[in-house]
Design a protein around this motif. Structure first.
Motif, PDB file in Angstrom:
ATOM      1  N   MET A   1       0.792  -1.222   0.000  1.00 43.71           N
ATOM      2  CA  MET A   1       0.000   0.000   0.000  1.00 43.71           C
ATOM      3  C   MET A   1       0.829   1.279   0.000  1.00 43.71           C
ATOM      4  SD  MET A   1      -3.547  -0.870   1.921  1.00 43.71           S
ATOM      5  CE  MET A   1      -3.062  -1.891   3.287  1.00 43.71           C
TER       6      MET A   1
ATOM      7  N   LEU B   1       1.184   3.064  -3.566  1.00 40.63           N
ATOM      8  CA  LEU B   1       0.196   4.038  -4.015  1.00 40.63           C
ATOM      9  C   LEU B   1       0.218   5.190  -3.014  1.00 40.63           C
ATOM     10  CD1 LEU B   1      -1.834   4.557  -6.235  1.00 40.63           C
ATOM     11  CD2 LEU B   1      -3.541   3.390  -4.870  1.00 40.63           C
TER      12      LEU B   1
ATOM     13  N   HIS C   1      -7.217   5.777   2.183  1.00 41.68           N
ATOM     14  CA  HIS C   1      -6.016   5.227   1.550  1.00 41.68           C
ATOM     15  C   HIS C   1      -6.165   3.722   1.338  1.00 41.68           C
ATOM     16  CE1 HIS C   1      -1.698   3.886   1.459  1.00 41.68           C
ATOM     17  NE2 HIS C   1      -1.747   4.750   0.471  1.00 41.68           N
TER      18      HIS C   1
ATOM     19  N   CYS D   1      -6.414   1.771  -2.300  1.00 40.04           N
ATOM     20  CA  CYS D   1      -5.410   0.738  -2.578  1.00 40.04           C
ATOM     21  C   CYS D   1      -6.083  -0.593  -2.910  1.00 40.04           C
ATOM     22  CB  CYS D   1      -4.462   0.564  -1.392  1.00 40.04           C
ATOM     23  SG  CYS D   1      -3.266   1.908  -1.238  1.00 40.04           S
TER      24      CYS D   1
ATOM     25  N   TYR E   1      -7.053  -7.187   2.929  1.00 40.96           N
ATOM     26  CA  TYR E   1      -5.847  -6.404   3.208  1.00 40.96           C
ATOM     27  C   TYR E   1      -5.339  -6.755   4.599  1.00 40.96           C
ATOM     28  CZ  TYR E   1      -8.381  -3.176   6.278  1.00 40.96           C
ATOM     29  OH  TYR E   1      -9.110  -2.638   7.305  1.00 40.96           O
TER      30      TYR E   1
END
Length: 125
Positions: free
Chosen positions: A12, A15, A46, A50, A112
């Protein structure tokens, strides 16, 4: 019948948050207006963006089409159903590519952990 599979893992930090601004050209060409709107409402934008970027990569791979057909990443839209499950909406060249291959279903799984977003996609007729 399975047409394609695709997976993507994204560290992550790759990005950068500097690209996740509404006036950034990368941001506008990557995320649809609806993705932008929903991401802005998310507690952790964020991570939201991602995960969607990883999903777009996985979907593109599962569509099994030529790289030059993808004009902008926002031709692949990642949204959530009422129960929270992700689903895919295609636009432009990506929609046409799926129709040409007879793709009827796009299944997507996202996850994630602290530093990574991962996406897995299967397309079928």
């Amino acid at each position: 019948m399975i047409v394609g599979i695709g997976t993507d893992i994204l560290h992550m930090s790759t990005l950068s948050r500097q690209f996740l601004k509404f006036d950034d050209p990368f941001f506008c060409k990557t995320f649809t207006e609806e993705e932008q709107r929903l991401g802005a409402l998310n507690d952790v934008p964020h991570i939201y963006f991602c995960m969607r970027f990883a999903a777009k990569e996985a979907v593109f791979k599962a569509l099994n089409t030529y790289p030059d057909r993808l004009k902008h990443w926002n031709e692949i839209e990642i949204l959530n159903s009422d129960n929270g499950a992700p689903y895919v909406r295609l636009h432009g060249n990506m929609k046409k590519a799926a129709e040409e291959k007879g793709i009827q279903q796009i299944m997507l799984s996202l996850s994630y952990d602290k530093d990574y977003a991962i996406a897995f996609c299967v397309t079928s007729t």
